[in-house]
Design a protein around this motif. Structure first.
Motif, PDB file in Angstrom:
ATOM      1  N   TYR A  76      58.179  40.751  35.460  1.00 17.08           N
ATOM      2  CA  TYR A  76      57.602  39.411  35.434  1.00 17.08           C
ATOM      3  C   TYR A  76      57.448  38.975  36.873  1.00 17.08           C
ATOM      4  CZ  TYR A  76      62.533  38.164  36.095  1.00 17.08           C
ATOM      5  OH  TYR A  76      63.814  38.091  36.568  1.00 17.08           O
ATOM      6  N   ASP A  77      56.602  37.995  37.100  1.00 17.55           N
ATOM      7  CA  ASP A  77      56.451  37.453  38.452  1.00 17.55           C
ATOM      8  C   ASP A  77      56.064  35.986  38.335  1.00 17.55           C
ATOM      9  OD1 ASP A  77      53.780  37.416  37.777  1.00 17.55           O
ATOM     10  OD2 ASP A  77      53.212  39.102  39.052  1.00 17.55           O
ATOM     11  N   ASP A  78      55.600  35.394  39.419  1.00 13.01           N
ATOM     12  CA  ASP A  78      55.312  33.950  39.375  1.00 13.01           C
ATOM     13  C   ASP A  78      53.885  33.635  38.960  1.00 13.01           C
ATOM     14  OD1 ASP A  78      57.885  33.315  40.118  1.00 13.01           O
ATOM     15  OD2 ASP A  78      57.427  33.551  42.256  1.00 13.01           O
ATOM     16  N   SER A  79      53.083  34.662  38.718  1.00 11.41           N
ATOM     17  CA  SER A  79      51.691  34.375  38.349  1.00 11.41           C
ATOM     18  C   SER A  79      51.628  33.917  36.900  1.00 11.41           C
ATOM     19  CB  SER A  79      50.837  35.621  38.548  1.00 11.41           C
ATOM     20  OG  SER A  79      51.267  36.624  37.656  1.00 11.41           O
ATOM     21  N   ARG A  80      50.606  33.151  36.589  1.00 12.79           N
ATOM     22  CA  ARG A  80      50.487  32.613  35.233  1.00 12.79           C
ATOM     23  C   ARG A  80      49.613  33.538  34.386  1.00 12.79           C
ATOM     24  NH1 ARG A  80      52.488  27.911  34.509  1.00 12.79           N
ATOM     25  NH2 ARG A  80      51.322  27.529  32.592  1.00 12.79           N
ATOM     26  N   PRO A  81      49.954  33.684  33.102  1.00 16.37           N
ATOM     27  CA  PRO A  81      49.082  34.487  32.239  1.00 16.37           C
ATOM     28  C   PRO A  81      47.700  33.863  32.151  1.00 16.37           C
ATOM     29  CG  PRO A  81      50.896  33.469  30.983  1.00 16.37           C
ATOM     30  CD  PRO A  81      51.111  33.135  32.401  1.00 16.37           C
ATOM     31  N   ARG A  82      46.691  34.684  31.984  1.00 11.18           N
ATOM     32  CA  ARG A  82      45.322  34.156  31.878  1.00 11.18           C
ATOM     33  C   ARG A  82      45.036  33.758  30.428  1.00 11.18           C
ATOM     34  NH1 ARG A  82      43.143  39.565  34.354  1.00 11.18           N
ATOM     35  NH2 ARG A  82      44.841  40.208  32.984  1.00 11.18           N
ATOM     36  N   ALA A  83      44.177  32.759  30.283  1.00 15.42           N
ATOM     37  CA  ALA A  83      43.802  32.324  28.939  1.00 15.42           C
ATOM     38  C   ALA A  83      42.895  33.372  28.310  1.00 15.42           C
ATOM     39  CB  ALA A  83      43.079  30.987  29.016  1.00 15.42           C
ATOM     40  N   PHE A  84      42.961  33.484  26.994  1.00 15.58           N
ATOM     41  CA  PHE A  84      42.155  34.466  26.264  1.00 15.58           C
ATOM     42  C   PHE A  84      40.687  34.364  26.655  1.00 15.58           C
ATOM     43  CE2 PHE A  84      39.563  35.727  22.612  1.00 15.58           C
ATOM     44  CZ  PHE A  84      40.079  36.984  22.334  1.00 15.58           C
ATOM     45  N   GLU A  85      40.182  33.127  26.766  1.00 17.15           N
ATOM     46  CA  GLU A  85      38.758  32.901  27.068  1.00 17.15           C
ATOM     47  C   GLU A  85      38.368  33.467  28.436  1.00 17.15           C
ATOM     48  OE1 GLU A  85      40.809  30.797  24.677  1.00 17.15           O
ATOM     49  OE2 GLU A  85      40.821  29.710  26.589  1.00 17.15           O
ATOM     50  N   ASP A  86      39.344  33.602  29.318  1.00 16.03           N
ATOM     51  CA  ASP A  86      39.025  34.068  30.678  1.00 16.03           C
ATOM     52  C   ASP A  86      39.131  35.583  30.815  1.00 16.03           C
ATOM     53  OD1 ASP A  86      38.722  31.433  31.352  1.00 16.03           O
ATOM     54  OD2 ASP A  86      40.802  31.205  32.013  1.00 16.03           O
ATOM     55  N   LEU A  87      39.567  36.265  29.753  1.00 15.65           N
ATOM     56  CA  LEU A  87      39.738  37.722  29.848  1.00 15.65           C
ATOM     57  C   LEU A  87      38.442  38.440  29.511  1.00 15.65           C
ATOM     58  CD1 LEU A  87      43.181  38.027  28.039  1.00 15.65           C
ATOM     59  CD2 LEU A  87      42.759  38.399  30.466  1.00 15.65           C
ATOM     60  N   THR A  88      38.128  39.456  30.315  1.00 13.10           N
ATOM     61  CA  THR A  88      36.996  40.320  29.998  1.00 13.10           C
ATOM     62  C   THR A  88      37.534  41.736  29.827  1.00 13.10           C
ATOM     63  OG1 THR A  88      36.600  40.898  32.296  1.00 13.10           O
ATOM     64  CG2 THR A  88      35.448  38.944  31.449  1.00 13.10           C
ATOM     65  N   GLU A  89      36.703  42.619  29.296  1.00 15.89           N
ATOM     66  CA  GLU A  89      37.144  43.995  29.084  1.00 15.89           C
ATOM     67  C   GLU A  89      37.681  44.594  30.391  1.00 15.89           C
ATOM     68  OE1 GLU A  89      34.249  46.445  27.094  1.00 15.89           O
ATOM     69  OE2 GLU A  89      35.570  48.187  27.130  1.00 15.89           O
ATOM     70  N   ALA A  90      37.002  44.277  31.511  1.00 21.13           N
ATOM     71  CA  ALA A  90      37.423  44.844  32.789  1.00 21.13           C
ATOM     72  C   ALA A  90      38.663  44.136  33.339  1.00 21.13           C
ATOM     73  CB  ALA A  90      36.287  44.752  33.795  1.00 21.13           C
ATOM     74  N   SER A  91      38.670  42.809  33.321  1.00 16.91           N
ATOM     75  CA  SER A  91      39.774  42.072  33.952  1.00 16.91           C
ATOM     76  C   SER A  91      41.072  42.216  33.157  1.00 16.91           C
ATOM     77  CB  SER A  91      39.424  40.595  34.122  1.00 16.91           C
ATOM     78  OG  SER A  91      39.431  39.929  32.877  1.00 16.91           O
ATOM     79  N   TYR A  92      40.973  42.426  31.830  1.00 16.87           N
ATOM     80  CA  TYR A  92      42.161  42.585  30.983  1.00 16.87           C
ATOM     81  C   TYR A  92      43.058  43.709  31.497  1.00 16.87           C
ATOM     82  CZ  TYR A  92      44.772  44.406  26.945  1.00 16.87           C
ATOM     83  OH  TYR A  92      45.746  44.906  26.120  1.00 16.87           O
ATOM     84  N   ARG A  93      42.437  44.769  32.013  1.00 15.85           N
ATOM     85  CA  ARG A  93      43.183  45.936  32.492  1.00 15.85           C
ATOM     86  C   ARG A  93      44.028  45.647  33.726  1.00 15.85           C
ATOM     87  NH1 ARG A  93      44.347  48.083  29.031  1.00 15.85           N
ATOM     88  NH2 ARG A  93      42.921  48.658  27.416  1.00 15.85           N
ATOM     89  N   GLU A  94      43.718  44.550  34.432  1.00 14.33           N
ATOM     90  CA  GLU A  94      44.452  44.264  35.673  1.00 14.33           C
ATOM     91  C   GLU A  94      45.527  43.226  35.436  1.00 14.33           C
ATOM     92  OE1 GLU A  94      41.125  42.744  37.648  1.00 14.33           O
ATOM     93  OE2 GLU A  94      40.011  44.603  37.346  1.00 14.33           O
ATOM     94  N   SER A  95      46.398  43.467  34.481  1.00 14.43           N
ATOM     95  CA  SER A  95      47.428  42.476  34.189  1.00 14.43           C
ATOM     96  C   SER A  95      48.425  42.413  35.341  1.00 14.43           C
ATOM     97  CB  SER A  95      48.151  42.831  32.895  1.00 14.43           C
ATOM     98  OG  SER A  95      48.958  41.764  32.503  1.00 14.43           O
TER      99      SER A  95
END
Ligand code: ADP
Ligand code: NI
Length: 212
Positions: A146-165
């Motif tokens: 875990y770290d201090d970054s916030r999870p992204r909202a579902f609406e903001d996820l794309t097929e490409a960006s999802y992979r960079e969790s």
């Protein structure tokens, strides 16, 4: 269809996988699929479900490139095993479109049999086994717990960006806790609700322990 031939093909691809898409994942998904399938499925329909389960990760781009198969390879093995054109098309449609990442920007309408396979796969991302797989995958990718970054909202996820969790715990919010609302079958939804309750309890306990 020569099920044995397809089973051995898929096992050969996934046996040595270390990304959480290993052969035991496939066997669990098959069990899940059998449990949530309606009792009145015809033998040919059950064969499509089981075959699609066995093959579903063989073309996944997370599987090591040296092992991964192409859609053409899958068509070839299915044809060789005696599958009809309709069966080949349905199985290919299922395995190319069932993944979470493929359904972020628009929901793909799978066939009724495909919906069973998708639910069965999603159940293995939930509960105790799902938590284990998330940390295993995160470790493989070098993600922090875990770290201090916030999870992204579902609406903001794309097929490409999802992979960079950013972290494994963020992944819980970007996927795992959202799955219960997107299940297809009644039996799949019931099991997803149970497993998600456990996943939330796990997070609560984790926060109690790591609270600084
Ligand atoms: P799909 O098979 O629908 O594409 P994924 O491949 O994203 O789903 O997930 C495969 C497994 O790895 C799942 O158990 C999932 O929760 C886990 N996983 C995927 N991405 C991450 C991530 N960034 N961090 C931790 N676990 C992940
Ligand atoms: Ni899978």
């Amino acid at each position: 269809m020569d099920l044995e031939m397809i089973f051995e093909f898929a096992k050969g691809v996934l046996e040595s996988d270390a990304t959480g898409h290993d052969w035991r994942h496939t066997l669990r998904v098959e069990q899940n699929a059998l449990r949530i399938s309606p009792d009145d499925l015809a033998d040919e329909e059950l064969a499509v479900v089981r075959t699609a389960v066995w093959l579903h990760d063989t073309i996944d781009d997370k599987v090591d490139a040296s092992q991964r198969k192409s859609a053409d390879d899958v068509v070839a093995i299915l044809s060789e095993s005696g599958a009809t054109t309709a069966e080949v098309n349905e199985i290919l449609d299922i395995i190319q479109n069932l993944s979470y990442s493929k359904n972020l920007e628009r929901k793909y309408e799978l066939s009724a049999l495909g919906q069973i396979v998708q639910d069965a796969d999603r159940l293995d991302a939930l509960g105790a086994i799902g938590i284990a797989r998330a940390f295993y995958y995160g470790g493989h990718k070098g993600e922090p717990l875990y770290d201090d970054s916030r999870p992204r909202a579902f609406e903001d996820l794309t097929e490409a960006s999802y992979r960079e969790s950013s972290s494994v715990i963020n992944h819980f919010y970007e996927k795992l806790l959202l799955l219960e609302d997107s299940m297809n079958t009644v039996a799949g939804t019931t099991e997803a609700l149970k497993r998600t309750r456990f996943t939330r309890e796990y997070l609560e306990q984790l926060y109690n322990e790591i609270d600084e």
